[in-house]
Scaffold this motif. Structure first.
Motif, PDB file in Angstrom:
ATOM      1  N   SER A  92       0.842  -1.106  -0.086  1.00  0.00           N
ATOM      2  CA  SER A  92      -0.076   0.107  -0.086  1.00  0.00           C
ATOM      3  C   SER A  92       0.825   1.277   0.098  1.00  0.00           C
ATOM      4  O   SER A  92       0.760   1.993   0.778  1.00  0.00           O
ATOM      5  CB  SER A  92      -0.954  -0.172   1.091  1.00  0.00           C
ATOM      6  N   ALA A  93       1.712   1.149  -0.928  1.00  0.00           N
ATOM      7  CA  ALA A  93       2.668   2.580  -0.998  1.00  0.00           C
ATOM      8  C   ALA A  93       2.012   3.829  -1.256  1.00  0.00           C
ATOM      9  O   ALA A  93       2.482   4.870  -0.806  1.00  0.00           O
ATOM     10  CB  ALA A  93       3.675   2.277  -2.316  1.00  0.00           C
ATOM     11  N   CYS A  94       0.851   3.770  -1.409  1.00  0.00           N
ATOM     12  CA  CYS A  94       0.301   5.024  -1.859  1.00  0.00           C
ATOM     13  C   CYS A  94      -0.427   5.604  -0.753  1.00  0.00           C
ATOM     14  O   CYS A  94      -0.838   7.001  -0.750  1.00  0.00           O
ATOM     15  CB  CYS A  94      -1.172   4.831  -2.995  1.00  0.00           C
ATOM     16  N   LEU A  95      -0.451   5.098   0.391  1.00  0.00           N
ATOM     17  CA  LEU A  95      -0.954   5.646   1.661  1.00  0.00           C
ATOM     18  C   LEU A  95      -0.227   6.566   2.160  1.00  0.00           C
ATOM     19  O   LEU A  95       1.008   6.268   2.554  1.00  0.00           O
ATOM     20  CB  LEU A  95      -1.390   4.475   2.706  1.00  0.00           C
ATOM     21  N   LEU A  96      -0.521   7.796   2.631  1.00  0.00           N
ATOM     22  CA  LEU A  96       0.413   8.380   3.510  1.00  0.00           C
ATOM     23  C   LEU A  96       0.322   8.398   5.082  1.00  0.00           C
ATOM     24  O   LEU A  96       1.007   8.783   5.839  1.00  0.00           O
ATOM     25  CB  LEU A  96       0.022  10.075   3.247  1.00  0.00           C
ATOM     26  N   GLU A  97      -0.925   8.043   5.224  1.00  0.00           N
ATOM     27  CA  GLU A  97      -1.168   8.035   6.911  1.00  0.00           C
ATOM     28  C   GLU A  97      -1.366   6.364   7.368  1.00  0.00           C
ATOM     29  O   GLU A  97      -0.433   5.698   7.318  1.00  0.00           O
ATOM     30  CB  GLU A  97      -2.157   8.655   7.259  1.00  0.00           C
ATOM     31  N   ASP A  98      -2.682   6.061   7.750  1.00  0.00           N
ATOM     32  CA  ASP A  98      -2.596   4.671   8.281  1.00  0.00           C
ATOM     33  C   ASP A  98      -3.545   3.929   7.246  1.00  0.00           C
ATOM     34  O   ASP A  98      -4.051   4.456   6.344  1.00  0.00           O
ATOM     35  CB  ASP A  98      -3.088   4.247   9.472  1.00  0.00           C
TER      36      ASP A  98
ATOM     37  N   GLU B 287      -5.068 -11.660   0.271  1.00  0.00           N
ATOM     38  CA  GLU B 287      -4.787 -10.156   0.408  1.00  0.00           C
ATOM     39  C   GLU B 287      -5.543  -9.151  -0.180  1.00  0.00           C
ATOM     40  O   GLU B 287      -6.254  -9.426  -1.196  1.00  0.00           O
ATOM     41  CB  GLU B 287      -3.404 -10.069  -0.337  1.00  0.00           C
ATOM     42  N   GLY B 288      -5.976  -8.178   0.498  1.00  0.00           N
ATOM     43  CA  GLY B 288      -6.592  -7.204  -0.148  1.00  0.00           C
ATOM     44  C   GLY B 288      -8.235  -7.179   0.213  1.00  0.00           C
ATOM     45  O   GLY B 288      -8.889  -6.028   0.296  1.00  0.00           O
ATOM     46  N   TRP B 289      -8.555  -8.280   0.906  1.00  0.00           N
ATOM     47  CA  TRP B 289     -10.158  -8.388   0.907  1.00  0.00           C
ATOM     48  C   TRP B 289     -10.353  -7.931   2.383  1.00  0.00           C
ATOM     49  O   TRP B 289     -11.580  -7.623   2.554  1.00  0.00           O
ATOM     50  CB  TRP B 289     -10.549  -9.728   1.094  1.00  0.00           C
ATOM     51  N   GLU B 290      -9.537  -7.582   3.360  1.00  0.00           N
ATOM     52  CA  GLU B 290      -9.684  -7.420   4.796  1.00  0.00           C
ATOM     53  C   GLU B 290     -10.340  -5.837   4.567  1.00  0.00           C
ATOM     54  O   GLU B 290     -11.084  -5.607   5.392  1.00  0.00           O
ATOM     55  CB  GLU B 290      -8.412  -7.556   5.501  1.00  0.00           C
ATOM     56  N   LEU B 291      -9.701  -4.901   3.780  1.00  0.00           N
ATOM     57  CA  LEU B 291     -10.348  -3.655   3.422  1.00  0.00           C
ATOM     58  C   LEU B 291     -11.488  -3.687   2.998  1.00  0.00           C
ATOM     59  O   LEU B 291     -12.551  -2.906   3.597  1.00  0.00           O
ATOM     60  CB  LEU B 291      -9.380  -3.005   2.455  1.00  0.00           C
ATOM     61  N   ALA B 292     -11.862  -4.430   2.175  1.00  0.00           N
ATOM     62  CA  ALA B 292     -13.430  -4.590   1.682  1.00  0.00           C
ATOM     63  C   ALA B 292     -14.437  -4.859   2.883  1.00  0.00           C
ATOM     64  O   ALA B 292     -15.514  -4.426   2.877  1.00  0.00           O
ATOM     65  CB  ALA B 292     -13.325  -5.562   0.517  1.00  0.00           C
ATOM     66  N   ARG B 293     -13.851  -5.964   3.747  1.00  0.00           N
ATOM     67  CA  ARG B 293     -14.817  -6.550   4.777  1.00  0.00           C
ATOM     68  C   ARG B 293     -14.894  -5.189   5.564  1.00  0.00           C
ATOM     69  O   ARG B 293     -16.197  -5.267   6.043  1.00  0.00           O
ATOM     70  CB  ARG B 293     -13.805  -7.405   5.248  1.00  0.00           C
TER      71      ARG B 293
ATOM     72  N   SER C 105       0.001  -8.440   8.358  1.00  0.00           N
ATOM     73  CA  SER C 105      -1.315  -9.054   8.836  1.00  0.00           C
ATOM     74  C   SER C 105      -2.502  -7.865   8.775  1.00  0.00           C
ATOM     75  O   SER C 105      -2.258  -6.775   8.900  1.00  0.00           O
ATOM     76  CB  SER C 105      -1.221  -9.416  10.422  1.00  0.00           C
ATOM     77  N   PRO C 106      -3.845  -8.432   8.416  1.00  0.00           N
ATOM     78  CA  PRO C 106      -4.783  -7.327   8.119  1.00  0.00           C
ATOM     79  C   PRO C 106      -5.208  -6.849   9.725  1.00  0.00           C
ATOM     80  O   PRO C 106      -5.843  -5.686   9.711  1.00  0.00           O
ATOM     81  CB  PRO C 106      -6.088  -8.298   7.818  1.00  0.00           C
ATOM     82  N   MET C 107      -4.470  -7.279  10.533  1.00  0.00           N
ATOM     83  CA  MET C 107      -4.883  -6.894  12.063  1.00  0.00           C
ATOM     84  C   MET C 107      -4.080  -5.407  12.286  1.00  0.00           C
ATOM     85  O   MET C 107      -4.453  -4.758  13.203  1.00  0.00           O
ATOM     86  CB  MET C 107      -4.477  -7.712  13.333  1.00  0.00           C
ATOM     87  N   ARG C 108      -3.068  -5.127  11.219  1.00  0.00           N
ATOM     88  CA  ARG C 108      -2.461  -3.960  11.505  1.00  0.00           C
ATOM     89  C   ARG C 108      -3.117  -2.755  10.962  1.00  0.00           C
ATOM     90  O   ARG C 108      -2.693  -2.204   9.943  1.00  0.00           O
ATOM     91  CB  ARG C 108      -1.056  -4.111  10.856  1.00  0.00           C
TER      92      ARG C 108
ATOM     93  N   MET D 175       5.841  -5.307  10.225  1.00  0.00           N
ATOM     94  CA  MET D 175       6.395  -6.229  10.893  1.00  0.00           C
ATOM     95  C   MET D 175       7.907  -6.161  10.676  1.00  0.00           C
ATOM     96  O   MET D 175       8.409  -5.265  10.059  1.00  0.00           O
ATOM     97  CB  MET D 175       5.877  -7.838  10.012  1.00  0.00           C
ATOM     98  N   ASN D 176       8.633  -7.082  11.550  1.00  0.00           N
ATOM     99  CA  ASN D 176       9.994  -7.017  11.403  1.00  0.00           C
ATOM    100  C   ASN D 176      10.531  -7.959  10.480  1.00  0.00           C
ATOM    101  O   ASN D 176      10.262  -9.032  10.312  1.00  0.00           O
ATOM    102  CB  ASN D 176      10.662  -7.703  12.758  1.00  0.00           C
ATOM    103  N   PRO D 177      11.143  -7.061   9.417  1.00  0.00           N
ATOM    104  CA  PRO D 177      11.645  -8.062   8.089  1.00  0.00           C
ATOM    105  C   PRO D 177      12.578  -8.940   8.437  1.00  0.00           C
ATOM    106  O   PRO D 177      12.708 -10.066   7.874  1.00  0.00           O
ATOM    107  CB  PRO D 177      11.893  -6.715   7.156  1.00  0.00           C
ATOM    108  N   GLN D 178      13.331  -8.757   9.445  1.00  0.00           N
ATOM    109  CA  GLN D 178      14.354  -9.747   9.987  1.00  0.00           C
ATOM    110  C   GLN D 178      13.814 -11.154  10.197  1.00  0.00           C
ATOM    111  O   GLN D 178      14.403 -12.196   9.949  1.00  0.00           O
ATOM    112  CB  GLN D 178      15.526  -9.342  11.184  1.00  0.00           C
TER     113      GLN D 178
END
Length: 1002
Positions: free
Chosen positions: A325-331, A471-477, A561-564, A570-573
């Motif tokens: 979601s690179a286009c988002l500026l906030e959350d 991926e992506g359905w959490e928003l629609a939900r 996670s859609p919970m975020r 997340m920690n990429p490491q």
């Protein structure tokens, strides 16, 4: 009026700005603790005699003539716990390293071991003593008198230029601006306060400043004691660095190779402010400070500023910088869609962008991520932007991850838009069915790949059904727009996909993940799976080895996670350690996780691709992501980090009520495999102003250097709540050794002007390789038990017999390496140096002892021989005899290693290749032996372990031989340059000495 130095009453007003100030402090004397050989400490008052010929202490049982050390008898002044007495177990935890120093004196090289109340007191004594040892015989009068120094002359000339009226005075405001221009980052209020102080002290308050007061103010404000201390350490005359001094500093401390006097002259010309200094080739304190602050001295290795890794490996062998979601500026749900997010992500080298396509209100698709219809962006606008900026920061392939949530009709429009806008950049060639791996980033330069679903091969219609992605359905939900129907009897949901969009997908075909066994049997190299953070985290914990193995051939993308719902990261490491290539980050959310991501992808010219460690790429290799100790065949390293000082630290955000005082401390964090994750902090610098002194040494063991990241965080200890001040994150592989400045950044990763940390970095191989001994009765004599790496039984007789032939060569390889390592550490300790010191420093130290004495014993290095012996003529003191013995042991163990390495190496490679001959037949042999289930898994694991151990130990031996040859070259080089070498014509060329063994194929 004598000039005094204040250490305790005003720690923020540091006046150790010249050797004269140090000697004034020593003439006044101070209390130091004297350490006896029985480890007891006694407080004594130490003072420099008025004639500056000796240091004496009181009270003492000795008569006053014996309770002193003559300056002319001093051989060396050591900083830190560098003598056997200070290193003894009884004392090691009682005081910090930076508060100890030792004076080595007399013909028998005795040591006077002292502990001071602070590092500042140590600096003053050590700097003053080193000056007197160099000059004591020639100039008993106080230094700094008579002829004006190079620096004073330059500051006076700057003042004269500013004195437009030629009245000998300039307005205070102009003087303040002048100092600020010479020292960007210094606060105006600090400079104004200094002028008021000096005017008050000299009882001449005025709106104007005379030259002498301007010079004094400049010296007190702009001299960094820690850099002046460093200059005194390397300077022949203790006032500036000549070309030979600078060359020595660059080679010995900064680890630079092939430095010439011409290069040093170039540095002087670039950074020395005084004309006289530039003409004569002198680098005084201001030029030296400028040089250390410059990009030429940055902690980040300049080689990594451009693409420096092999870019011809398969795409699956790289970590790929990925945005979610690179286009988002906030959350995620209250943020607004804005196209500048895409520009920003691509500008930072991001090579994978997610686009979620929705039905637009006007018949064309939109990228829609917010409840407000007004905030959606037309898909064609986004594609136009990508076309414009795709390769602005990196020429390597860009992957567009399409998540389709729109009708088939609008999908066709999206496909037409992609073809028309991206044209030749779009990669549409079908995958090569005879290949086993994806093409390389080099082959795909300038191309855009589409990651998405593809219609099944048998489908002839203009559209068809495919399984859907989560991926992506959490928003629609959440937005109440979910209209998918769950199929009867469960199973994956289905969506309609148009042929036009399907045909754009070539090398990144999205398929659902079933299990690792199914993937091993049936997944094709151009198919890739996406995992939610939760699912990937479960695999990383429960079956890390299988996830690493899976990622050798296939690309995997991890999404948050859609919970975020706050768009946290997340920690990429957690996923990089398992080889996952694309960890999708919320670029708009600053913090630790984004710091790690941004720092990590800087290491290969910020091109968005980083080659994974070899141990994760090789077809047969054993790697456990959750290893708690060193890995087979990967040399563990020690990072010795000294955090010296901070410069121009800003106040924490939101700390307005706190006033001007910042009380910072520095946290150094290592992020990597679990065995490497660690954090150490310095003490808090109290009432320190903007330029705190920390002077603290930290140490980390790094088991997998290729995956480790070092993060500096500066925090304010005195503020409740928002205590973050600054940070900087750097991959371990990009660290430059020596004295370096760390360019600090804000929480959002933006550079903070003039805010830096001054540090010293040294990296050494971990000594020993065995377990550390326990204290107390069980650990008598403190001996390490040497541990040998061995092969593991596979349970298949023919294979085990092959690996058994390597048992003896493995022991021999370990002995050869560790005998040299232990001999080196002993020699360095006797020279009063740390294990991080290099061979050149050792030889120069021994030479310094010999040259600082009228009755020096004659010790020479015979450079006519390839393994130069250190020879003594006549009687020599006990310490020097021990040094010569340790040197001889080191030379002999190095010789054995150099002359035996090739044969042992050959045996290891022979066993490894014989083992690899079984690899293709492995499944047939297992079936014949009747191995199944757990036994089969164990056999495969043991086989991979054995191959990894043999290759790794052979690599370590090759590396050890190269280092031993390099040490010989340093001995020849140092012997010639410091005057203790003889018959030097036979000095070998580094190219002749640094012979290499054949690299081992992956």
């Amino acid at each position: 009026k004598k000039k005094t130095v204040s250490f305790s009453t005003m720690p923020n007003d540091r006046k150790i700005n010249s050797t004269a100030a140090c000697i004034s402090f020593m003439l006044e004397g101070c209390e130091l603790k004297k350490v006896r050989s029985n480890s007891r400490m006694y407080s004594r008052f130490f003072v420099l005699d008025a004639d500056m010929r000796s240091v004496r202490w009181e009270p003492s049982k000795k008569d006053s003539e014996k309770a002193k050390i003559e300056i002319k008898s001093v051989k060396e002044v050591r900083v830190g716990k560098k003598t056997p007495v200070l290193r003894s177990n009884g004392l090691s935890d009682q005081f910090p390293d930076e508060c100890a120093f030792s004076i080595i004196y007399g013909d028998n090289y005795e040591s006077l071991d002292l502990v001071a109340s602070s590092a500042d007191v140590v600096s003053a004594w050590v700097m003053g003593l080193r000056y007197l040892v160099s000059y004591g015989k020639h100039s008993p009068e106080a230094p700094g008198t008579g002829h004006p120094s190079l620096r004073t002359s330059w500051i006076s000339s700057v003042f004269d230029l500013a004195d437009l009226e030629k009245s000998g005075r300039i307005p205070v405001s102009r003087a303040v601006q002048l100092i600020k221009a010479l020292n960007p980052g210094m606060k105006t209020s600090t400079i104004e306060l200094k002028f008021k102080e000096l005017q008050k002290a000299s009882e001449r308050p005025s709106a104007e400043v005379a030259c002498d007061l301007f010079v004094e103010a400049y010296c007190e404000l702009c001299t960094r004691p820690e850099i002046f201390f460093l200059l005194v350490q390397f300077s022949s005359n203790k006032e500036y660095l000549g070309l030979k001094d600078l060359l020595m500093f660059l080679e010995v401390e900064q680890g630079m190779e092939g430095v010439t006097e011409e290069k040093c002259l170039e540095i002087v010309g670039k950074y020395e402010p005084s004309k006289e200094g530039r003409e004569k080739g002198y680098l005084a304190i201001d030029g030296f400070t400028r040089y250390l602050l410059s990009a030429d001295c940055s902690i980040f290795d300049p080689q990594h500023r451009k693409v420096c890794q092999d870019m011809a490996q398969p795409l699956s062998h790289y970590y790929i910088s990925s945005a979610h979601s690179a286009c988002l500026l906030e959350d995620n749900f209250w943020g607004r869609s804005d196209i500048t997010g895409y520009i920003s992500a691509l500008g930072l080298g991001c090579r994978s962008i997610e686009l979620v396509l929705w039905d637009g209100p006007e018949g064309e698709p939109v990228v829609f991520t917010s409840p407000s219809a007004a905030s959606c962006v037309p898909f064609r606008t986004v594609v136009g932007l990508i076309d414009q900026h795709a390769f602005a920061a990196s020429a390597y392939p860009l992957i567009l991850c399409l998540v389709v949530r729109c009708s088939a009709a609008q999908q066709r429009l999206a496909a037409q838009c992609l073809r028309k806008t991206l044209g030749e950049k779009l990669y549409l060639e079908p995958p090569n069915p005879t290949a086993s791996y994806l093409p390389s980033p080099e082959q795909l330069k300038g191309r855009i790949l589409i990651k998405g679903k593809k219609l099944p091969p048998g489908c002839e219609d203009s559209e068809g059904e495919v399984s859907d992605e989560e991926e992506g359905w959490e928003l629609a939900r959440r937005l109440g727009q979910e209209d998918r129907e769950v199929p009867e009897g469960g199973g994956p949901r289905r969506v309609r996909l148009s042929r036009e969009l399907s045909e754009l997908v070539s090398l990144c075909q999205a398929v659902p993940f079933q299990d690792f066994e199914s993937s091993r049997r049936g997944q094709r190299y151009w198919e890739m799976c996406s995992f939610s953070e939760v699912e990937a985290g479960r695999f990383a914990n429960e079956c890390p080895a299988e996830l690493v193995s899976y990622n050798k051939r296939f690309l995997s993308r991890i999404y948050p996670s859609p919970m975020r719902i706050d768009a946290s990261n997340m920690n990429p490491q957690d996923f990089w350690k398992c080889g996952c290539q694309m960890v999708a980050m919320n670029y708009q959310t600053p913090g630790l996780m984004m710091d790690l991501n941004a720092g990590w992808f800087r290491q290969n010219g910020a091109c968005g691709y980083v080659l994974r460690p070899a141990i994760m790429r090789e077809e047969v290799s054993y790697f456990s992501a959750n290893a708690k100790d060193s890995l087979p065949g990967v040399p563990a390293q020690l990072l010795h980090l000294k955090v010296i000082s901070g410069q121009n630290l800003p106040k924490p955000k939101g700390s307005g009520a706190k006033g001007e005082v910042v009380e910072p401390y520095v946290c150094a964090e290592i992020h990597g495999i679990p065995a490497d994750c660690a954090e150490h902090r310095t003490k808090t610098a109290l009432q320190s102003g903007d330029n705190p002194i920390f002077d603290e040494s930290l140490e980390f063991q790094i088991n997998l250097p290729e995956l480790a990241v070092l993060r500096f965080v500066v925090l304010d200890d005195d503020y409740i709540g928002d205590e973050f001040i600054a940070q900087y994150t750097i991959p371990f592989e990009c660290l430059q050794p020596g004295y370096r400045h760390v360019p600090l950044q804000s929480l959002a990763g933006e550079p903070l002007p003039h805010a830096t940390l001054f540090v010293h970095v040294a990296i050494t191989d971990r000594r020993g390789g065995g377990k550390g001994h326990r204290r107390g009765l069980a650990g008598r004599r403190g001996r390490r038990v040497r541990e040998y790496t061995s092969t593991k039984a596979t349970g298949i007789k023919a294979i085990d017999e092959v690996f058994r032939t390597a048992t003896q060569p493995l022991r021999e390889a370990t002995d050869l390496r560790e005998n040299v390592q232990n001999a080196l550490v002993s020699f360095k300790e006797l020279c009063g140096l740390t294990p991080a010191a290099n061979m050149k420093q050792c030889i120069l130290t021994v030479a310094t002892w010999l040259l600082h004495s009228d009755s020096a014993p004659s010790v020479t290095l015979n450079l006519a021989e390839r393994y130069p012996p250190m020879e003594a003529q006549g009687p020599i003191p006990d310490l020097l005899r021990k040094v010569l013995t340790a040197y001889e042991t080191m030379i002999q163990t190095s010789r054995t290693l150099i002359e035996s390495a090739d044969a042992v190496y050959g045996k290891l490679i022979q066993a490894q290749q014989a083992g690899m001959d079984f690899h293709k037949e492995l499944h047939r042999i297992e079936a014949k032996e009747g191995l199944r289930g757990h036994k089969l898994q164990k056999a495969l694991e043991s086989f991979a372990w054995n191959i990894t151990v043999l290759k790794g130990q052979a690599d370590l031996l090759k590396h050890a031989k190269a280092e031993a040859l390099d040490n010989l070259w340093q001995i020849h080089n140092a012997g010639q340059s410091c005057g203790i070498g003889r018959n030097g014509s036979a000095s070998p060329e580094p190219s002749r000495l640094r012979a290499t063994l054949e690299p081992i194929p992956e």
